[in-house]
Design an enzyme around this catalytic site. Sequence first.
Site, PDB file in Angstrom:
ATOM      1  N   ARG A 112       0.883  -1.174   0.000  1.00  0.00           N
ATOM      2  CA  ARG A 112       0.000   0.000   0.000  1.00  0.00           C
ATOM      3  C   ARG A 112       0.912   1.212   0.000  1.00  0.00           C
ATOM      4  O   ARG A 112       1.689   1.412   0.938  1.00  0.00           O
ATOM      5  CB  ARG A 112      -0.921  -0.002   1.218  1.00  0.00           C
ATOM      6  CG  ARG A 112      -1.627   1.333   1.427  1.00  0.00           C
ATOM      7  CD  ARG A 112      -2.731   1.258   2.444  1.00  0.00           C
ATOM      8  NE  ARG A 112      -3.886   0.571   1.897  1.00  0.00           N
ATOM      9  CZ  ARG A 112      -5.113   0.607   2.432  1.00  0.00           C
ATOM     10  NH1 ARG A 112      -5.331   1.306   3.536  1.00  0.00           N
ATOM     11  NH2 ARG A 112      -6.111  -0.040   1.866  1.00  0.00           N
ATOM     12  N   HIS A 139      -7.336   0.730  -6.446  1.00  0.00           N
ATOM     13  CA  HIS A 139      -7.563  -0.131  -5.283  1.00  0.00           C
ATOM     14  C   HIS A 139      -8.239  -1.418  -5.786  1.00  0.00           C
ATOM     15  O   HIS A 139      -9.403  -1.698  -5.464  1.00  0.00           O
ATOM     16  CB  HIS A 139      -8.440   0.599  -4.265  1.00  0.00           C
ATOM     17  CG  HIS A 139      -8.420   0.004  -2.887  1.00  0.00           C
ATOM     18  ND1 HIS A 139      -7.604  -1.053  -2.526  1.00  0.00           N
ATOM     19  CD2 HIS A 139      -9.139   0.313  -1.763  1.00  0.00           C
ATOM     20  CE1 HIS A 139      -7.811  -1.357  -1.252  1.00  0.00           C
ATOM     21  NE2 HIS A 139      -8.734  -0.547  -0.776  1.00  0.00           N
ATOM     22  N   GLN A 142     -10.120  -4.081  -3.477  1.00  0.00           N
ATOM     23  CA  GLN A 142     -11.427  -3.663  -2.970  1.00  0.00           C
ATOM     24  C   GLN A 142     -12.513  -3.939  -4.009  1.00  0.00           C
ATOM     25  O   GLN A 142     -13.596  -4.430  -3.676  1.00  0.00           O
ATOM     26  CB  GLN A 142     -11.396  -2.169  -2.617  1.00  0.00           C
ATOM     27  CG  GLN A 142     -12.692  -1.674  -2.007  1.00  0.00           C
ATOM     28  CD  GLN A 142     -12.938  -2.237  -0.616  1.00  0.00           C
ATOM     29  OE1 GLN A 142     -12.099  -2.123   0.239  1.00  0.00           O
ATOM     30  NE2 GLN A 142     -14.089  -2.863  -0.401  1.00  0.00           N
ATOM     31  N   ASP A 228     -17.246   6.891  -1.537  1.00  0.00           N
ATOM     32  CA  ASP A 228     -15.989   6.747  -0.795  1.00  0.00           C
ATOM     33  C   ASP A 228     -15.748   8.079  -0.092  1.00  0.00           C
ATOM     34  O   ASP A 228     -16.456   9.073  -0.339  1.00  0.00           O
ATOM     35  CB  ASP A 228     -14.865   6.430  -1.804  1.00  0.00           C
ATOM     36  CG  ASP A 228     -13.526   6.082  -1.160  1.00  0.00           C
ATOM     37  OD1 ASP A 228     -13.458   5.900   0.069  1.00  0.00           O
ATOM     38  OD2 ASP A 228     -12.530   6.008  -1.912  1.00  0.00           O
ATOM     39  N   CYS A 268     -16.288   1.325   0.583  1.00  0.00           N
ATOM     40  CA  CYS A 268     -15.120   0.494   0.920  1.00  0.00           C
ATOM     41  C   CYS A 268     -14.724   0.618   2.386  1.00  0.00           C
ATOM     42  O   CYS A 268     -14.026  -0.247   2.904  1.00  0.00           O
ATOM     43  CB  CYS A 268     -13.960   0.844  -0.004  1.00  0.00           C
ATOM     44  SG  CYS A 268     -13.349   2.531   0.162  1.00  0.00           S
ATOM     45  N   ARG A 296     -13.334  -8.929   1.610  1.00  0.00           N
ATOM     46  CA  ARG A 296     -11.931  -8.634   1.276  1.00  0.00           C
ATOM     47  C   ARG A 296     -11.086  -9.876   1.553  1.00  0.00           C
ATOM     48  O   ARG A 296     -10.237 -10.264   0.757  1.00  0.00           O
ATOM     49  CB  ARG A 296     -11.404  -7.458   2.116  1.00  0.00           C
ATOM     50  CG  ARG A 296     -11.957  -6.083   1.749  1.00  0.00           C
ATOM     51  CD  ARG A 296     -11.429  -5.585   0.408  1.00  0.00           C
ATOM     52  NE  ARG A 296      -9.974  -5.500   0.363  1.00  0.00           N
ATOM     53  CZ  ARG A 296      -9.224  -4.495   0.849  1.00  0.00           C
ATOM     54  NH1 ARG A 296      -9.833  -3.456   1.392  1.00  0.00           N
ATOM     55  NH2 ARG A 296      -7.906  -4.499   0.769  1.00  0.00           N
TER      56      ARG A 296
HETATM   57  N1  NVA Z   1      -9.981   6.374  -1.482  1.00  0.00           N
HETATM   58  C1  NVA Z   1      -9.618   6.013  -0.136  1.00  0.00           C
HETATM   59  C2  NVA Z   1      -9.854   4.562   0.096  1.00  0.00           C
HETATM   60  C3  NVA Z   1      -9.522   4.090   1.495  1.00  0.00           C
HETATM   61  C4  NVA Z   1      -9.681   2.615   1.658  1.00  0.00           C
HETATM   62  C5  NVA Z   1      -8.161   6.390   0.102  1.00  0.00           C
HETATM   63  O1  NVA Z   1      -7.351   6.209  -0.806  1.00  0.00           O
HETATM   64  O2  NVA Z   1      -7.844   6.881   1.198  1.00  0.00           O
HETATM   65  N1   CP Z   2     -11.200  -0.402   2.453  1.00  0.00           N
HETATM   66  C1   CP Z   2      -9.917  -0.412   2.886  1.00  0.00           C
HETATM   67  O1   CP Z   2      -8.971  -0.636   2.109  1.00  0.00           O
HETATM   68  O2   CP Z   2      -9.789  -0.212   4.212  1.00  0.00           O
HETATM   69  P1   CP Z   2      -8.435   0.046   5.043  1.00  0.00           P
HETATM   70  O3   CP Z   2      -7.909   1.390   4.643  1.00  0.00           O
HETATM   71  O4   CP Z   2      -8.858  -0.031   6.469  1.00  0.00           O
HETATM   72  O5   CP Z   2      -7.440  -1.036   4.673  1.00  0.00           O
END
Ligand code: NVA
Ligand code: CP
Length: 313
Positions: A112, A139, A142, A228, A268, A296
């Site tokens: 990540r 992502h 997800q 989101d 998500c 997930r």
């Molecule tokens: N779009 C959000 C998703 C978090 C799971 C982010 O990138 O922070």
């Molecule tokens: N939806 C998701 O990826 O959640 P986290 O940021 O908690 O991993």
Amino acid sequence: MSTASSTPASIKHYLQFSDFTADEYAYLFERAALIKKKFKSYEKHHPLADRTLALIFEKASTRTRVSFEAGMYQLGGSVVHLTTGDSQLGRAEPIEDSAKVISRMVDLVMIRTFGQDKLERFAEFSRVPVINGLTNEFHPCQILADIFTYIEHRGSIKGKTVAWVGDGNNMANSWLQAAEILDFTVHVSTPSGYEVDQSVAGVRSSDSYKVFTDPMQACAGADLVTTDVWTSMGYEAENDARRKAFADWRVDAEMMRVAKPDALFMHCLPAHRGEEVDADVIDGPQSVVWDEAENRMHAQKALMEYLLLGRLA
Ligand code: NVA
Ligand code: CP
């Protein structure tokens, strides 16, 4: 014996949703259902015994960490967890060097991070498959779980309409890629200045999505309404401007009312009730967010198994 000490002829990575074909997704969704069934009946399933997964987090996480970590243990493997703060990643070791070293010791890596380019550079120098656990651009894990969840509740997503209300972000981009591959349509409504960019989203044409300035119109007749956070990780400095710009892009009961009567709501998570979604929607009867979160783990178990062992009978 682990495969980590030799370089396989061809490594399959999962860096964006478009890395797999519709046929591969059909396999993964079936496999995830089987793996979930085994989990629910406490049946041991250890195809990844003695395999190790490295989890690298340069941004925060709850679901991604727990789902990959618990999932890998359930498959018989083990996990190494690294963050920017507690490894040399935060002290400017070149990503190429990190990739070469880490991938000699483990069988699979999930990352990540911020830019997709960083993930791609890691994958280029990795001896083992690399999974995108979220970047600024995508992502895919997800969306894999979201579509598996849709199928569980409503059957095939082919020919359906997904309404995306909110930011033209990593989730939106991944939905657009999924629509192109799995043959459904996304109705996208974002505030001005936060639109999806087709070249960043990595879709070939605009055939599988339609843009609406009015979020109500995007939701009209939709089979699934999804949103989101207004401010994704890494964009916190824009928080105030985003709160103002996104005020009319809160999914509410009216938006759900104009969607199909049996429309689902997904998010998500983490969610901010009263910002991108009203509490009566996310906590209401059409919401499947808890299944989505749980899935997930099941979907990623199928993904990890596939990346390391290919198709299993
Ligand atoms: N779009 C959000 C998703 C978090 C799971 C982010 O990138 O922070
Ligand atoms: N939806 C998701 O990826 O959640 P986290 O940021 O908690 O991993």
